[in-house]
Design a protein around this motif. Structure first.
Motif, PDB file in Angstrom:
ATOM      1  N   GLY A 146       0.821  -1.206   0.000  1.00 37.07           N
ATOM      2  CA  GLY A 146       0.000   0.000   0.000  1.00 37.07           C
ATOM      3  C   GLY A 146       0.854   1.254   0.000  1.00 37.07           C
ATOM      4  N   TRP A 147       1.888   1.261   0.829  1.00 39.22           N
ATOM      5  CA  TRP A 147       2.786   2.421   0.877  1.00 39.22           C
ATOM      6  C   TRP A 147       3.541   2.573  -0.432  1.00 39.22           C
ATOM      7  CZ3 TRP A 147       1.950   6.102   4.047  1.00 39.22           C
ATOM      8  CH2 TRP A 147       1.390   5.847   5.292  1.00 39.22           C
ATOM      9  N   LEU A 148       3.932   1.467  -1.026  1.00 36.74           N
ATOM     10  CA  LEU A 148       4.630   1.513  -2.307  1.00 36.74           C
ATOM     11  C   LEU A 148       3.727   2.117  -3.381  1.00 36.74           C
ATOM     12  CD1 LEU A 148       7.159   0.752  -3.943  1.00 36.74           C
ATOM     13  CD2 LEU A 148       6.112  -1.469  -4.330  1.00 36.74           C
ATOM     14  N   GLY A 176       4.330   5.551  -5.475  1.00 34.94           N
ATOM     15  CA  GLY A 176       4.328   5.540  -6.940  1.00 34.94           C
ATOM     16  C   GLY A 176       3.357   6.561  -7.501  1.00 34.94           C
ATOM     17  N   LEU A 177       2.191   6.706  -6.883  1.00 38.89           N
ATOM     18  CA  LEU A 177       1.226   7.704  -7.330  1.00 38.89           C
ATOM     19  C   LEU A 177       1.769   9.107  -7.128  1.00 38.89           C
ATOM     20  CD1 LEU A 177      -2.151   6.202  -6.066  1.00 38.89           C
ATOM     21  CD2 LEU A 177      -1.368   6.446  -8.422  1.00 38.89           C
ATOM     22  N   GLY A 178       2.475   9.317  -6.022  1.00 34.95           N
ATOM     23  CA  GLY A 178       3.077  10.628  -5.765  1.00 34.95           C
ATOM     24  C   GLY A 178       4.117  10.970  -6.812  1.00 34.95           C
ATOM     25  N   ALA A 183       2.401  11.846 -10.076  1.00 31.03           N
ATOM     26  CA  ALA A 183       1.807  13.182 -10.046  1.00 31.03           C
ATOM     27  C   ALA A 183       2.875  14.257 -10.246  1.00 31.03           C
ATOM     28  CB  ALA A 183       1.076  13.399  -8.727  1.00 31.03           C
ATOM     29  N   ILE A 184       4.030  14.101  -9.629  1.00 28.98           N
ATOM     30  CA  ILE A 184       5.120  15.074  -9.782  1.00 28.98           C
ATOM     31  C   ILE A 184       5.605  15.084 -11.232  1.00 28.98           C
ATOM     32  CG2 ILE A 184       7.518  15.548  -9.163  1.00 28.98           C
ATOM     33  CD1 ILE A 184       6.844  14.480  -6.355  1.00 28.98           C
ATOM     34  N   ARG A 185       5.768  13.910 -11.796  1.00 28.43           N
ATOM     35  CA  ARG A 185       6.253  13.814 -13.175  1.00 28.43           C
ATOM     36  C   ARG A 185       5.240  14.441 -14.134  1.00 28.43           C
ATOM     37  NH1 ARG A 185       7.932   8.309 -16.360  1.00 28.43           N
ATOM     38  NH2 ARG A 185       8.624   9.356 -18.229  1.00 28.43           N
ATOM     39  N   ARG A 186       3.969  14.261 -13.859  1.00 33.99           N
ATOM     40  CA  ARG A 186       2.913  14.774 -14.721  1.00 33.99           C
ATOM     41  C   ARG A 186       2.908  16.307 -14.686  1.00 33.99           C
ATOM     42  NH1 ARG A 186      -3.280  12.690 -14.860  1.00 33.99           N
ATOM     43  NH2 ARG A 186      -3.621  13.416 -16.960  1.00 33.99           N
TER      44      ARG A 186
END
Length: 70
Positions: free
Chosen positions: A52-54, A58-60, A63-66
């Protein structure tokens, strides 16, 4: 004539979840046997929530890359 006197200690399996539970036993002698499903369930390993933390990490990163590409 034979006379038997009890010392009050009745050895046996005292775990009511065991398949060989002895209601008369008052001292556990380590002989308890459990259904295979229960033993397998206890041996299952857990990821401890690390997946879950992984995923959140990954979503974070996604979002930064986007944001950088727009």
């Amino acid at each position: 004539m034979l006379t038997v006197t009890s010392d009050g200690i009745e050895n046996g399996c005292t775990d009511s979840d065991a398949t060989n539970y002895d209601a008369n036993a008052n001292t556990d002698d380590g002989s308890c046997a459990f259904p295979v499903e229960q033993v397998a369930e206890e041996k299952k390993s857990s990821s401890g929530g690390s997946l879950g933390w992984l995923a959140l990490g990954g979503l974070g990163l996604l979002a930064i890359r986007r944001r950088k590409t727009h």
